[in-house]
Design an enzyme around this catalytic site. Structure first.
Site, PDB file in Angstrom:
ATOM      1  N   HIS A 293      13.469  -2.694   0.899  1.00 35.15           N
ATOM      2  CA  HIS A 293      13.187  -1.610   1.849  1.00 35.15           C
ATOM      3  C   HIS A 293      14.464  -0.855   2.226  1.00 35.15           C
ATOM      4  O   HIS A 293      14.471   0.364   2.302  1.00 35.15           O
ATOM      5  CB  HIS A 293      12.525  -2.171   3.121  1.00 35.15           C
ATOM      6  CG  HIS A 293      11.053  -2.396   2.990  1.00 35.15           C
ATOM      7  ND1 HIS A 293      10.191  -2.370   4.058  1.00 35.15           N
ATOM      8  CD2 HIS A 293      10.288  -2.625   1.911  1.00 35.15           C
ATOM      9  CE1 HIS A 293       8.958  -2.591   3.639  1.00 35.15           C
ATOM     10  NE2 HIS A 293       8.988  -2.767   2.346  1.00 35.15           N
ATOM     11  N   ARG A 294      15.549  -1.625   2.458  1.00 30.02           N
ATOM     12  CA  ARG A 294      16.798  -0.991   2.878  1.00 30.02           C
ATOM     13  C   ARG A 294      17.327  -0.065   1.787  1.00 30.02           C
ATOM     14  O   ARG A 294      17.754   1.060   2.071  1.00 30.02           O
ATOM     15  CB  ARG A 294      17.835  -2.074   3.217  1.00 30.02           C
ATOM     16  CG  ARG A 294      19.148  -1.500   3.705  1.00 30.02           C
ATOM     17  CD  ARG A 294      19.994  -2.567   4.398  1.00 30.02           C
ATOM     18  NE  ARG A 294      19.341  -3.065   5.595  1.00 30.02           N
ATOM     19  CZ  ARG A 294      19.703  -4.176   6.258  1.00 30.02           C
ATOM     20  NH1 ARG A 294      20.728  -4.893   5.842  1.00 30.02           N
ATOM     21  NH2 ARG A 294      19.066  -4.550   7.349  1.00 30.02           N
ATOM     22  N   ASN A 295      17.263  -0.510   0.548  1.00 29.62           N
ATOM     23  CA  ASN A 295      17.738   0.326  -0.562  1.00 29.62           C
ATOM     24  C   ASN A 295      16.906   1.606  -0.687  1.00 29.62           C
ATOM     25  O   ASN A 295      17.433   2.674  -0.976  1.00 29.62           O
ATOM     26  CB  ASN A 295      17.677  -0.455  -1.882  1.00 29.62           C
ATOM     27  CG  ASN A 295      18.719  -1.552  -1.913  1.00 29.62           C
ATOM     28  OD1 ASN A 295      19.707  -1.501  -1.176  1.00 29.62           O
ATOM     29  ND2 ASN A 295      18.485  -2.563  -2.745  1.00 29.62           N
TER      30      ASN A 295
ATOM     31  N   THR B 209      11.420  -5.746  12.607  1.00 27.88           N
ATOM     32  CA  THR B 209      10.960  -6.949  13.305  1.00 27.88           C
ATOM     33  C   THR B 209      11.128  -8.181  12.418  1.00 27.88           C
ATOM     34  O   THR B 209      10.874  -9.292  12.859  1.00 27.88           O
ATOM     35  CB  THR B 209       9.481  -6.821  13.693  1.00 27.88           C
ATOM     36  OG1 THR B 209       8.719  -6.585  12.497  1.00 27.88           O
ATOM     37  CG2 THR B 209       9.263  -5.661  14.661  1.00 27.88           C
TER      38      THR B 209
ATOM     39  N   SER C 128       0.825  -1.208   0.000  1.00 28.74           N
ATOM     40  CA  SER C 128       0.000   0.000   0.000  1.00 28.74           C
ATOM     41  C   SER C 128       0.858   1.258   0.000  1.00 28.74           C
ATOM     42  O   SER C 128       0.339   2.368  -0.129  1.00 28.74           O
ATOM     43  CB  SER C 128      -0.887   0.014   1.244  1.00 28.74           C
ATOM     44  OG  SER C 128      -0.086   0.035   2.421  1.00 28.74           O
TER      45      SER C 128
ATOM     46  N   GLU D 116      17.669  -4.853  14.584  1.00 31.23           N
ATOM     47  CA  GLU D 116      16.666  -5.898  14.392  1.00 31.23           C
ATOM     48  C   GLU D 116      16.250  -6.487  15.733  1.00 31.23           C
ATOM     49  O   GLU D 116      17.100  -6.814  16.562  1.00 31.23           O
ATOM     50  CB  GLU D 116      17.221  -7.006  13.487  1.00 31.23           C
ATOM     51  CG  GLU D 116      17.634  -6.481  12.115  1.00 31.23           C
ATOM     52  CD  GLU D 116      17.971  -7.589  11.118  1.00 31.23           C
ATOM     53  OE1 GLU D 116      17.867  -8.773  11.485  1.00 31.23           O
ATOM     54  OE2 GLU D 116      18.331  -7.241   9.977  1.00 31.23           O
TER      55      GLU D 116
END
Lengths: 178, 178, 178
Positions: free
Chosen positions: B58-60, B43, B21, B70
């Site tokens: 996501h990290r990029n 998480t 989303s 983490e």
């Protein structure tokens, strides 16, 4: 100790939400804030332990001040019989009613039409709670697809009639109409 | 080059949304706009290739300026240890945390209570990202039903505490509270 | 009997909603209120009886005043060929288009990019209808997960470009953008 009917509860209200969205608690608050007398109309039937537990959980949360009546099929009939100006009715929930109709092999469209036809002439306010079930992946089995089609059409029909419509997520109401 | 904390980031925020989303990207923007220092609290655990790919994606996207830590289980503990006024924390995501708790056979209600109890007294702002999962058909298996019940209750509890709550669809935020 | 184009229809609009949410009817009304000439661009293919019935149901509801064209794959091509200032196009629906692309083993990201690239320069208004499918439990099978990932990314991309974005539930539109 006469019942006080607030002016803020609309003649008819639809509260839509997902599983565990807080829709029932929100609807109960709407009704409780409006009146000391109130009727809980349960469409649920205790088929299994999971359902019994949910019913008991809901009953404990509602607490005192509620009469309860159970009607799995004939919603239009019971609403017409029970509606009173000084006692709002909370119907929880419509999706379970649709399930009951399917299990009983009723004509769903006809039953939806009967329900919708009676709403405008009830003697007192009614609040409907229902599960939005159409925002996931298309279900594999035809029965589940038929169920969400019926539920979606029912919601559209009730929402077109209802004075107020809320969508509840994470316990927070979003007013869609009214 | 000191960190700038904007006045627009609330002490606690919940960002709810469906799969894909844009909820994570929206939450990252909220945090990035508020501060040059920020902590990403993941998480997620890399159980399989699909998950590793999403974590890497996501990290990029986040790019530089983020510390990462983490913690799959003890959210309350790590939030209390890491919260600082000049460094907002982004927790992504709560539904994965619920899954981790279930896999580890923890008492979910107790863990939710622990998390909620700590939110009000954290030393800095926190933004929670979570998946709304309750708007589809009732899942066939009991584990999935239990999962969405836990997730729904968690969302209600966090939303009741959080200063700001957003629902994100198609990358567009809808403010539900705040 | 010249076509009247209302000033209220945006150059591009996205109408998102669940199954049986009333999203198609709402989109048809948007287009019908804006113009007497209108083109219905169906991405559906009649694979089975269930789908044929839905297509027929939609066609009957739309009534006269619509031209219809079917294109399961090349949305960018047909939009560029058919767009005209005096005739809005309703595309129903994008999620079926994604399904068609997957079945045809196309590069989904490339096709989404092609579609998005053409939207800004179309000669007339276009309204896209699509199913939100990401708000249920994570599907068991990888194909369904890939599908909702593609759909979610598509919605984010279209929503970023579209002038107006609506979320429809129970037949009621919620404006998310515009």
């Amino acid at each position: 100790m006469s019942a006080v009917t607030s002016t803020t509860l609309a003649p008819s209200t639809l509260v839509l939400g997902g599983a565990r969205s807080g829709k029932s608690a929100f609807a109960e608050k709407l009704v409780s804030d409006a009146s000391r007398k109130r009727l809980y109309l349960a469409t649920a039937q205790s088929h299994d332990g999971e359902m019994s537990e949910r019913i008991s959980h809901h009953r404990n949360r509602r607490g005192a001040g509620w009469e309860t009546v159970e009607e799995p099929i004939d919603l239009a009939g019971i609403l017409q019989a029970k509606a009173r100006a000084d006692r709002p009715i909370l119907v929880d929930c419509l999706t379970l009613w649709v399930t009951n109709l399917m299990v009983a092999d009723r004509n769903i469209d006809a039953e939806i039409a009967r329900l919708c036809d009676c709403i405008g002439s009830l003697a007192g306010p009614v609040v409907f709670v229902s599960n939005e079930v159409g925002l996931g992946i298309v279900p594999d089995n035809a029965m589940a697809r038929a169920f969400r089609d019926h539920a979606g059409r029912l919601h559209q029909n009730i929402a077109a009639i209802a004075a107020d419509v809320y969508f509840v997520a994470a316990g927070l109401p979003l007013k869609m109409k009214g």
